[in-house]
Structures are given as C-alpha cells and as structure tokens.
Design an enzyme around this catalytic site. Structure first.
Site, PDB file in Angstrom:
ATOM      1  N   THR A  90       0.854  -1.193   0.000  1.00  0.00           N
ATOM      2  CA  THR A  90       0.000   0.000   0.000  1.00  0.00           C
ATOM      3  C   THR A  90       0.887   1.239   0.000  1.00  0.00           C
ATOM      4  O   THR A  90       1.966   1.244   0.596  1.00  0.00           O
ATOM      5  CB  THR A  90      -0.983   0.052   1.203  1.00  0.00           C
ATOM      6  OG1 THR A  90      -0.261   0.307   2.400  1.00  0.00           O
ATOM      7  CG2 THR A  90      -1.779  -1.231   1.347  1.00  0.00           C
ATOM      8  N   SER A 118       5.306  -1.095  -1.637  1.00  0.00           N
ATOM      9  CA  SER A 118       4.754  -0.435  -2.824  1.00  0.00           C
ATOM     10  C   SER A 118       5.814   0.392  -3.549  1.00  0.00           C
ATOM     11  O   SER A 118       6.674   0.999  -2.915  1.00  0.00           O
ATOM     12  CB  SER A 118       3.603   0.491  -2.392  1.00  0.00           C
ATOM     13  OG  SER A 118       3.202   1.326  -3.461  1.00  0.00           O
ATOM     14  N   LEU A 140       5.592  -3.612  -8.017  1.00  0.00           N
ATOM     15  CA  LEU A 140       5.991  -2.748  -9.130  1.00  0.00           C
ATOM     16  C   LEU A 140       4.777  -2.172  -9.857  1.00  0.00           C
ATOM     17  O   LEU A 140       3.873  -2.915 -10.248  1.00  0.00           O
ATOM     18  CB  LEU A 140       6.823  -3.584 -10.116  1.00  0.00           C
ATOM     19  CG  LEU A 140       7.345  -2.858 -11.351  1.00  0.00           C
ATOM     20  CD1 LEU A 140       8.404  -1.831 -10.984  1.00  0.00           C
ATOM     21  CD2 LEU A 140       7.927  -3.872 -12.344  1.00  0.00           C
ATOM     22  N   TYR A 141       4.780  -0.854 -10.015  1.00  0.00           N
ATOM     23  CA  TYR A 141       3.949  -0.218 -11.031  1.00  0.00           C
ATOM     24  C   TYR A 141       4.883   0.070 -12.182  1.00  0.00           C
ATOM     25  O   TYR A 141       5.874   0.784 -12.010  1.00  0.00           O
ATOM     26  CB  TYR A 141       3.330   1.086 -10.507  1.00  0.00           C
ATOM     27  CG  TYR A 141       2.089   0.880  -9.684  1.00  0.00           C
ATOM     28  CD1 TYR A 141       1.039   0.117 -10.168  1.00  0.00           C
ATOM     29  CD2 TYR A 141       1.968   1.451  -8.425  1.00  0.00           C
ATOM     30  CE1 TYR A 141      -0.115  -0.077  -9.415  1.00  0.00           C
ATOM     31  CE2 TYR A 141       0.815   1.268  -7.668  1.00  0.00           C
ATOM     32  CZ  TYR A 141      -0.217   0.499  -8.170  1.00  0.00           C
ATOM     33  OH  TYR A 141      -1.348   0.305  -7.436  1.00  0.00           O
ATOM     34  N   THR A 167       1.640  -5.214 -10.311  1.00  0.00           N
ATOM     35  CA  THR A 167       0.205  -4.913 -10.195  1.00  0.00           C
ATOM     36  C   THR A 167      -0.335  -4.526 -11.565  1.00  0.00           C
ATOM     37  O   THR A 167       0.193  -3.622 -12.219  1.00  0.00           O
ATOM     38  CB  THR A 167      -0.013  -3.783  -9.168  1.00  0.00           C
ATOM     39  OG1 THR A 167       0.496  -4.226  -7.918  1.00  0.00           O
ATOM     40  CG2 THR A 167      -1.490  -3.444  -9.022  1.00  0.00           C
ATOM     41  N   ARG A 176     -12.298   7.533  -7.253  1.00  0.00           N
ATOM     42  CA  ARG A 176     -12.563   7.435  -5.806  1.00  0.00           C
ATOM     43  C   ARG A 176     -13.158   8.760  -5.350  1.00  0.00           C
ATOM     44  O   ARG A 176     -12.458   9.753  -5.210  1.00  0.00           O
ATOM     45  CB  ARG A 176     -11.277   7.117  -5.074  1.00  0.00           C
ATOM     46  CG  ARG A 176     -10.665   5.812  -5.592  1.00  0.00           C
ATOM     47  CD  ARG A 176      -9.242   5.684  -5.244  1.00  0.00           C
ATOM     48  NE  ARG A 176      -8.646   4.517  -5.907  1.00  0.00           N
ATOM     49  CZ  ARG A 176      -7.388   4.157  -5.737  1.00  0.00           C
ATOM     50  NH1 ARG A 176      -6.611   4.855  -4.924  1.00  0.00           N
ATOM     51  NH2 ARG A 176      -6.907   3.108  -6.365  1.00  0.00           N
ATOM     52  N   LYS A 241      -0.356  -9.432  -9.741  1.00  0.00           N
ATOM     53  CA  LYS A 241      -1.420  -9.072  -8.785  1.00  0.00           C
ATOM     54  C   LYS A 241      -2.536  -8.322  -9.489  1.00  0.00           C
ATOM     55  O   LYS A 241      -2.269  -7.326 -10.174  1.00  0.00           O
ATOM     56  CB  LYS A 241      -0.827  -8.188  -7.684  1.00  0.00           C
ATOM     57  CG  LYS A 241      -1.828  -7.577  -6.722  1.00  0.00           C
ATOM     58  CD  LYS A 241      -1.113  -6.850  -5.591  1.00  0.00           C
ATOM     59  CE  LYS A 241      -2.041  -6.218  -4.586  1.00  0.00           C
ATOM     60  NZ  LYS A 241      -2.583  -4.929  -5.004  1.00  0.00           N
ATOM     61  N   HIS A 265      -7.908  -5.005  -6.054  1.00  0.00           N
ATOM     62  CA  HIS A 265      -7.285  -3.804  -5.490  1.00  0.00           C
ATOM     63  C   HIS A 265      -8.115  -3.272  -4.312  1.00  0.00           C
ATOM     64  O   HIS A 265      -8.217  -2.061  -4.096  1.00  0.00           O
ATOM     65  CB  HIS A 265      -7.154  -2.736  -6.577  1.00  0.00           C
ATOM     66  CG  HIS A 265      -5.922  -1.881  -6.469  1.00  0.00           C
ATOM     67  ND1 HIS A 265      -4.824  -2.046  -7.272  1.00  0.00           N
ATOM     68  CD2 HIS A 265      -5.616  -0.833  -5.657  1.00  0.00           C
ATOM     69  CE1 HIS A 265      -3.902  -1.126  -6.959  1.00  0.00           C
ATOM     70  NE2 HIS A 265      -4.358  -0.381  -5.976  1.00  0.00           N
ATOM     71  N   ARG A 268     -10.891  -0.624  -5.128  1.00  0.00           N
ATOM     72  CA  ARG A 268     -10.469   0.761  -5.396  1.00  0.00           C
ATOM     73  C   ARG A 268     -10.349   1.058  -6.880  1.00  0.00           C
ATOM     74  O   ARG A 268     -10.074   2.180  -7.270  1.00  0.00           O
ATOM     75  CB  ARG A 268      -9.113   1.021  -4.718  1.00  0.00           C
ATOM     76  CG  ARG A 268      -9.173   0.813  -3.227  1.00  0.00           C
ATOM     77  CD  ARG A 268      -7.794   0.646  -2.594  1.00  0.00           C
ATOM     78  NE  ARG A 268      -6.995   1.843  -2.559  1.00  0.00           N
ATOM     79  CZ  ARG A 268      -7.099   2.800  -1.648  1.00  0.00           C
ATOM     80  NH1 ARG A 268      -8.009   2.704  -0.688  1.00  0.00           N
ATOM     81  NH2 ARG A 268      -6.315   3.851  -1.676  1.00  0.00           N
ATOM     82  N   ASP A 296      -6.318 -11.336  -2.110  1.00  0.00           N
ATOM     83  CA  ASP A 296      -6.575 -10.260  -1.139  1.00  0.00           C
ATOM     84  C   ASP A 296      -7.898  -9.594  -1.439  1.00  0.00           C
ATOM     85  O   ASP A 296      -8.505  -9.795  -2.491  1.00  0.00           O
ATOM     86  CB  ASP A 296      -5.415  -9.258  -1.055  1.00  0.00           C
ATOM     87  CG  ASP A 296      -5.319  -8.292  -2.242  1.00  0.00           C
ATOM     88  OD1 ASP A 296      -6.319  -8.084  -2.971  1.00  0.00           O
ATOM     89  OD2 ASP A 296      -4.218  -7.742  -2.433  1.00  0.00           O
ATOM     90  N   GLY A 298     -10.768  -7.779   1.544  1.00  0.00           N
ATOM     91  CA  GLY A 298     -11.796  -8.056   2.535  1.00  0.00           C
ATOM     92  C   GLY A 298     -11.455  -9.109   3.572  1.00  0.00           C
ATOM     93  O   GLY A 298     -12.339  -9.524   4.322  1.00  0.00           O
ATOM     94  N   VAL A 299     -10.217  -9.530   3.656  1.00  0.00           N
ATOM     95  CA  VAL A 299      -9.855 -10.522   4.677  1.00  0.00           C
ATOM     96  C   VAL A 299      -9.790  -9.816   6.032  1.00  0.00           C
ATOM     97  O   VAL A 299      -8.966  -8.917   6.229  1.00  0.00           O
ATOM     98  CB  VAL A 299      -8.489 -11.178   4.358  1.00  0.00           C
ATOM     99  CG1 VAL A 299      -8.061 -12.105   5.494  1.00  0.00           C
ATOM    100  CG2 VAL A 299      -8.555 -11.917   3.024  1.00  0.00           C
ATOM    101  N   GLY A 319      -4.632  -5.644   3.550  1.00  0.00           N
ATOM    102  CA  GLY A 319      -4.261  -4.260   3.263  1.00  0.00           C
ATOM    103  C   GLY A 319      -4.678  -3.327   4.385  1.00  0.00           C
ATOM    104  O   GLY A 319      -3.937  -3.069   5.331  1.00  0.00           O
TER     105      GLY A 319
END
Ligand code: FNR
Ligand code: LAC
Length: 368
Positions: A90, A118, A140-141, A167, A176, A241, A265, A268, A296, A298-299, A319
């Site tokens: 994150t 991140s 990595l982005y 990602t 958002r 991811k 994500h 998001r 991942d 909502g865990v 997250g």
C-alpha cells in the site's frame, strides 16, 4: 521509536478483532487520510462485495479430529512462513504513522510473514530493506518509461527483495469519490521516496491531485508483452497481482508469472468488479497447481483466511487492517493485529478439525 501517545496505546489495547483497529484509527487520522485508506471506487460496490462474498460461505466442520495444536506454517517460493497471511503493498505508509513502511515491515518480519513494499512508498527501497531482515517483496507499477522500471527492478534485486509483485489492475487510478471531494493529495512533508526526481508533469490527468501523481507514474497501455519483457529481465520470481479470470491467469503463467494474486485492489479500481473470493475458484482451476495463488480483498477474520485456503489459495494478503493498526500503534500495533489474526486462525482450525493447512479443502465449505 518515541513512545506512542496514550490515546493510541489505549486504542490498540482495546482491539479484540481486526475491525476494531479501523474505528481506533479513524479517531487519530485526518479525515482525508482515513477516507483515502477506507474508500473504494464509485459506488463502493466491490469494496462491500469483497466482504459479502466471505459471508456467503459456511463451514462443514469435522469433529473428533484432534486438531488441538494446529500447524499454521506454509511455504511459498521455497520460503517458510509462520502463517498464510502477508502484508499487501500500500502506498505512502507514513500517512498512517511517522515510521511508515519501516514500522510495518518490522512487524511482518517479527511475525514471520512477508512484507510487500509499494512502488509508491514514502521510504525508499533501500531504507525499508535496512529496517528488518524478514522476507520482502517489491510491488511494481510499471512506469511509462522502461528505463525507470529497469532501475526499480535493479534496486529491488540489490536490496535483497525476494520477488517482484507486478500490479496489473491499475492502468489508471479508479474514480474514488471520497478523494475527489477531499481534493486528496500527498500530505505535507511526505514524498514518493523512490521517485524523488519524478514529480508529475502539469499534464498528468486525474480527478484529484493524488490520482494525478499515480497516473503520471503508471503505464496506461500496459500489455502482455510488458509482462514478458519484465520476466525476461528480472532474476526474481514475478508475481502478477490483480487477476480475476481463469483465462488471464493461464496467460500470465504462460508469460512466465511464478505466482498470482487474485485481487480487485480492495475495491479501489473497477467498481462492480467480481469479489476476490468469488473469482478464486476459476483462477485456481485454470492454474492447476502450477504456481501459488494468493488472494486479497476483505480478509478481516481468521475464518476468512481459512475460507480462501479451502478454495485453493496458498495464502492471503491484508491491506487496510494493518494500515489502521499502524496508525494506532506503529510496529507494536501491527504486531498485535497479526497475533490477533493468528489466534483466530488457530482456534478456527481447531474447531474446524484441521491439523494443518494441507487439510483445508473445498469439502469443508458450503455456499448459499
Ligand atoms: C492499496 N493497494 C495497493 N496495491 C498495489 O499494488 N500498490 C499500491 O501502492 C497500493 N496502494 C494501496 C493503498 C491503500 C490505502 C489501500 C487500502 C490499498 C491495494 C492493496 O495491495 C490490496 O490489494 C487491498 O488493500 C486488499 O484489500 P483489503 O485487505 O484492504 O480489503
Ligand atoms: C491506491 C494505489 C496507489 O490504491 O495503488 O491508492
């Protein structure tokens, strides 16, 4: 580390479940920071959907299974972890706590799980690597300029990161609306530590300053050939991811991915995207055990972790819960939160009748 102010300590001590950290963090964070962390895209349907998907499953538990001392250990990429839960990447964690990524990584390391850093971190790759010794993965982005991406990967290799998490669900930042309303931007005094000389140009588009920053540093036209290019140029395993479909999963593995994260994500990005848990069986089936599949989104409970593993996940990432724990108590807050989750997983395994993670299977679940 300076001692946490008393209100932060009290808030952390009072937390009995992961969701309690959210209310505690909300009390100490600026509203716009809380909104950035908590929020999702548009109607936030996927954000809610990730939780709702877990609630639709119930356990068909086994009795007389002598599962009083369950083994939570699991192995991914030849590395042994103490439980199947890891920290998701994150952005800008110094938003939550002055020690940011270093504090979260120390907690993961002490807990014996992996930490994902991140690209958009507020401490540099090298600073974070120096903070602890546990397993670290670099998220990595891919930058519009390949040379920038190459430099990131080189730095991650040199700094001892064990994997690259690419990602792929953010060609552009999702809409958002909390952030748009707050005109959210990087808080005063913080920076993108890995991108120092690369502030966004005036032309970067996006509805709020934060989205503009992110969009200026990601490649909206990313394609399968970019994944192949990355795999060919990195000596580390590449984990992809953001996969929610079996055909994409198979294609990623064919392109050289050594692991996948089923993820939207955290709700998001594309709103009304399928819940991660609902996407998991298709991906697991398509991959046929060739590479580990993580999940991942909502865990929040030990039982959530067990449901994902029953459906074929090799592990999960969390997250928001650890950002909230970081906000209320720094390293100790995250450690406390992880121990809470570990206790929930262990007790639920005993009650479910599972002595080890290898005994978890779909047969233990029913869905309505
Ligand atoms: C994220 N996520 C994310 N993912 C990523 O690959 N790179 C990043 O920089 C970020 N940044 C980020 C910031 C914040 C505040 C959040 C909440 C999330 C997504 C993250 O890795 C993960 O997919 C979700 O957070 C999982 O959902 P939960 O556990 O938050 O419900
Ligand atoms: C986010 C981006 C930065 O979800 O990944 O905020």
């Amino acid at each position: 580390m300076p001692e946490a102010p008393p209100h932060r300590r009290t808030a952390a001590a009072a937390s009995l479940k992961l969701d309690d950290f959210e209310s505690a963090a909300r009390a100490v964070l600026p509203q716009s920071t809380y909104d950035y962390i908590a929020g999702g895209a548009e109607d936030e349907a996927t954000l809610r959907g990730n939780r709702e998907a877990f609630a639709r499953y119930r356990f068909r538990y086994r009795v007389l299974a002598s599962a009083d001392r369950p083994d939570l250990g699991n192995e991914i990429f030849g590395q042994q972890f103490t439980m199947p839960v890891h920290l998701a990447p994150t952005a800008i964690q110094r938003m939550a706590h002055p020690e940011g990524e270093a504090a979260a990584y120390r907690a993961a390391s002490a807990a014996g799980i992996a930490y994902s850093l991140s690209t958009l971190s507020s401490l540099s790759i090298e600073e974070v690597a120096a903070a602890a010794t546990g397993v670290r993965w670099f998220q990595l982005y891919m930058h519009p300029e390949r040379a920038v991406t190459t430099a990131f990967v080189g730095r991650a290799v040199d700094a001892g990161f064990a994997a690259i998490v690419l990602t792929v669900d953010l060609p552009k930042t999702g809409r958002r609306e909390r952030d748009i309303r707050n005109a959210f931007s990087l808080p005063e005094g913080l920076s993108y530590a890995n991108l120092e000389s690369r502030r966004p140009g005036a032309s970067a588009d996006g509805p709020d300053p934060f989205a503009q920053n992110v969009n200026a540093n990601t490649n909206p036209a990313l394609g399968w050939e970019d994944l192949e290019w990355l795999v060919a140029r990195t000596p580390l395993p590449v984990i992809v991811k953001g996969i929610v479909r079996g055909d994409d999963a198979r294609r990623a593995v064919d392109a050289g991915a050594r692991g996948l994260v089923v993820s939207n994500h955290g709700g998001r990005q594309l709103d009304y995207a399928i819940a991660s848990l609902d996407a998991l069986p298709d991906v697991v089936g398509a991959v046929g055990g060739k590479v580990p599949v993580l999940l991942d989104g909502g865990v929040r409970r030990g039982t959530d972790v067990l449901k994902a593993l029953c459906l074929g996940a090799s592990g999960v990432l969390i997250g928001r819960p650890y950002l909230y724990a970081l906000a209320v108590g720094g390293t100790d807050g995250v450690r406390g939160m992880l121990e809470l989750l570990r206790e929930e997983i262990a007790l639920s395994m005993t009650l479910l009748g599972a002595r080890s993670l290898s005994e978890l299977s779909q047969d233990l679940l029913t869905r309505f």
